[in-house]
Design a protein around this motif. Structure first.
Motif, PDB file in Angstrom:
ATOM      1  N   VAL A 162       0.860  -1.181   0.000  1.00  0.00           N
ATOM      2  CA  VAL A 162       0.000   0.000   0.000  1.00  0.00           C
ATOM      3  C   VAL A 162       0.894   1.228   0.000  1.00  0.00           C
ATOM      4  O   VAL A 162       1.806   1.348   0.825  1.00  0.00           O
ATOM      5  CB  VAL A 162      -0.934   0.022   1.226  1.00  0.00           C
ATOM      6  CG1 VAL A 162      -1.819   1.273   1.185  1.00  0.00           C
ATOM      7  CG2 VAL A 162      -1.794  -1.234   1.267  1.00  0.00           C
ATOM      8  N   MET A 163       0.644   2.135  -0.940  1.00  0.00           N
ATOM      9  CA  MET A 163       1.477   3.323  -1.086  1.00  0.00           C
ATOM     10  C   MET A 163       0.603   4.572  -1.043  1.00  0.00           C
ATOM     11  O   MET A 163      -0.531   4.565  -1.540  1.00  0.00           O
ATOM     12  CB  MET A 163       2.264   3.269  -2.389  1.00  0.00           C
ATOM     13  CG  MET A 163       2.983   1.947  -2.628  1.00  0.00           C
ATOM     14  SD  MET A 163       4.080   1.985  -4.055  1.00  0.00           S
ATOM     15  CE  MET A 163       5.482   2.797  -3.328  1.00  0.00           C
ATOM     16  N   ALA A 164       1.143   5.621  -0.448  1.00  0.00           N
ATOM     17  CA  ALA A 164       0.462   6.913  -0.413  1.00  0.00           C
ATOM     18  C   ALA A 164       0.981   7.760  -1.562  1.00  0.00           C
ATOM     19  O   ALA A 164       2.182   8.033  -1.651  1.00  0.00           O
ATOM     20  CB  ALA A 164       0.714   7.610   0.918  1.00  0.00           C
ATOM     21  N   CYS A 165       0.082   8.188  -2.448  1.00  0.00           N
ATOM     22  CA  CYS A 165       0.491   8.853  -3.687  1.00  0.00           C
ATOM     23  C   CYS A 165      -0.035  10.284  -3.757  1.00  0.00           C
ATOM     24  O   CYS A 165      -1.134  10.586  -3.288  1.00  0.00           O
ATOM     25  CB  CYS A 165      -0.017   8.072  -4.894  1.00  0.00           C
ATOM     26  SG  CYS A 165       0.572   6.368  -4.963  1.00  0.00           S
ATOM     27  N   SER A 166       0.761  11.144  -4.370  1.00  0.00           N
ATOM     28  CA  SER A 166       0.332  12.513  -4.653  1.00  0.00           C
ATOM     29  C   SER A 166       0.517  12.777  -6.138  1.00  0.00           C
ATOM     30  O   SER A 166       1.443  12.246  -6.768  1.00  0.00           O
ATOM     31  CB  SER A 166       1.142  13.519  -3.835  1.00  0.00           C
ATOM     32  OG  SER A 166       2.526  13.416  -4.130  1.00  0.00           O
ATOM     33  N   LEU A 167      -0.362  13.603  -6.706  1.00  0.00           N
ATOM     34  CA  LEU A 167      -0.387  13.845  -8.146  1.00  0.00           C
ATOM     35  C   LEU A 167      -0.010  15.287  -8.431  1.00  0.00           C
ATOM     36  O   LEU A 167      -0.494  16.219  -7.773  1.00  0.00           O
ATOM     37  CB  LEU A 167      -1.779  13.549  -8.700  1.00  0.00           C
ATOM     38  CG  LEU A 167      -1.947  13.583 -10.210  1.00  0.00           C
ATOM     39  CD1 LEU A 167      -1.160  12.459 -10.872  1.00  0.00           C
ATOM     40  CD2 LEU A 167      -3.430  13.481 -10.592  1.00  0.00           C
ATOM     41  N   GLN A 168       0.870  15.478  -9.433  1.00  0.00           N
ATOM     42  CA  GLN A 168       1.279  16.804  -9.857  1.00  0.00           C
ATOM     43  C   GLN A 168       1.109  16.962 -11.358  1.00  0.00           C
ATOM     44  O   GLN A 168       1.329  16.016 -12.116  1.00  0.00           O
ATOM     45  CB  GLN A 168       2.757  17.055  -9.528  1.00  0.00           C
ATOM     46  CG  GLN A 168       3.074  17.268  -8.070  1.00  0.00           C
ATOM     47  CD  GLN A 168       4.541  17.598  -7.880  1.00  0.00           C
ATOM     48  OE1 GLN A 168       5.415  16.777  -8.163  1.00  0.00           O
ATOM     49  NE2 GLN A 168       4.825  18.797  -7.436  1.00  0.00           N
ATOM     50  N   ASP A 169       0.724  18.169 -11.774  1.00  0.00           N
ATOM     51  CA  ASP A 169       0.697  18.524 -13.194  1.00  0.00           C
ATOM     52  C   ASP A 169       1.973  19.298 -13.475  1.00  0.00           C
ATOM     53  O   ASP A 169       2.164  20.408 -12.971  1.00  0.00           O
ATOM     54  CB  ASP A 169      -0.540  19.376 -13.494  1.00  0.00           C
ATOM     55  CG  ASP A 169      -0.726  19.631 -14.988  1.00  0.00           C
ATOM     56  OD1 ASP A 169       0.272  19.564 -15.731  1.00  0.00           O
ATOM     57  OD2 ASP A 169      -1.870  19.908 -15.402  1.00  0.00           O
ATOM     58  N   LEU A 170       2.875  18.713 -14.269  1.00  0.00           N
ATOM     59  CA  LEU A 170       4.168  19.325 -14.544  1.00  0.00           C
ATOM     60  C   LEU A 170       4.157  20.208 -15.785  1.00  0.00           C
ATOM     61  O   LEU A 170       5.206  20.681 -16.225  1.00  0.00           O
ATOM     62  CB  LEU A 170       5.236  18.241 -14.678  1.00  0.00           C
ATOM     63  CG  LEU A 170       5.442  17.358 -13.433  1.00  0.00           C
ATOM     64  CD1 LEU A 170       6.590  16.370 -13.663  1.00  0.00           C
ATOM     65  CD2 LEU A 170       5.705  18.190 -12.192  1.00  0.00           C
ATOM     66  N   GLY A 171       2.979  20.418 -16.357  1.00  0.00           N
ATOM     67  CA  GLY A 171       2.869  21.355 -17.464  1.00  0.00           C
ATOM     68  C   GLY A 171       2.931  20.717 -18.832  1.00  0.00           C
ATOM     69  O   GLY A 171       2.846  19.493 -18.989  1.00  0.00           O
ATOM     70  N   THR A 172       3.103  21.551 -19.845  1.00  0.00           N
ATOM     71  CA  THR A 172       3.053  21.116 -21.233  1.00  0.00           C
ATOM     72  C   THR A 172       4.417  20.599 -21.694  1.00  0.00           C
ATOM     73  O   THR A 172       5.440  21.219 -21.426  1.00  0.00           O
ATOM     74  CB  THR A 172       2.620  22.280 -22.137  1.00  0.00           C
ATOM     75  OG1 THR A 172       1.333  22.745 -21.718  1.00  0.00           O
ATOM     76  CG2 THR A 172       2.539  21.842 -23.600  1.00  0.00           C
TER      77      THR A 172
END
Length: 232
Positions: A158-168
């Protein structure tokens, strides 16, 4: 080098994209790759990293059906998989199953890897933070994996994940360029996997929403897979 991935690469190189017949414009992609590999089959185990049969967009344009290229990052062994099944179940997202000629397979839910078979140390199942109509992970949260060990026993991670938008970013795949959004999912290991960090990357077409490329973790034995969409 593990036996299963070597078999995967050799067989796929020889019989890749079966069913594409030679036409009036010249050899099919299947024939091109067959010729390339038969010339090098005696030395394939000693081939330098990155050595691949050439792909051209003109050849890919003759191929019927959807294919992806999958590379085992830790060994640079690669294969081409065809789309075999599209289905839905009781949770969000569309599941697509991709299969090689020697029965290695991947299952992706909205482009997120949820299972592998035939690679050794496979992901038996995995959760995915997805939503209908939106490719890739869409939210931070827990990722749960059931992974088969080399002793044939399964283990849970089980892993705790975070999401990022790194752009175009612009992605090039066999002579074509696509404008994409680069989404990155960073996951911190939990019990039994403390201190480990897994990073999944998705390059998603800014207009169509298709995932053209991704780099995804397939468990501690397999490592990372690099996936490119060659034909649709």
């Amino acid at each position: 080098m593990r036996i299963v991935p070597v078999k995967w690469a050799v067989l796929l190189g020889l019989v890749l994209l079966a069913g594409c017949n030679q036409g009036p414009k010249g050899p099919s992609l299947e024939l091109e790759i067959f010729q390339t590999f038969t010339q090098k089959i005696s030395s394939i185990r000693a081939a330098p990293a990155g050595a691949r049969p050439p792909l051209t967009r003109a050849a890919l344009d003759t191929v019927e059906g959807a294919y992806i290229e999958v590379t085992l990052e830790n060994s640079d062994i690669f294969a081409y998989l065809s789309q075999q099944l599209v289905r839905r179940d009781g949770t969000p997202g569309e599941i697509v199953v991709w299969r090689s000629e020697d029965d290695a397979s991947l299952a992706l839910r909205n482009g997120v890897l949820i299972a592998t078979r035939g690679l050794g140390g496979d992901i038996l199942s995995a959760s995915a933070q997805v939503a209908d109509g939106r490719p890739g992970s869409v939210a931070s949260g827990a990722r749960r994996y059931q992974i088969r060990g080399l002793d044939n026993q399964s283990r849970s991670l089980v892993m705790a994940c975070s999401l990022q938008d790194l752009g175009t970013e612009t992605v090039e795949i066999v002579e074509l360029q696509y404008t994409t959004r680069h989404l990155q999912e960073r996951c911190q290991g939990g019990a039994g996997f403390e201190g480990s960090v897994v990073v999944n990357d998705y390059w998603i077409d800014s207009r169509s929403g298709r995932i053209w490329a991704s780099r995804q973790w397939a468990g501690p034995t397999i490592g990372y897979l690099r996936i490119r969409q060659l034909t649709t």
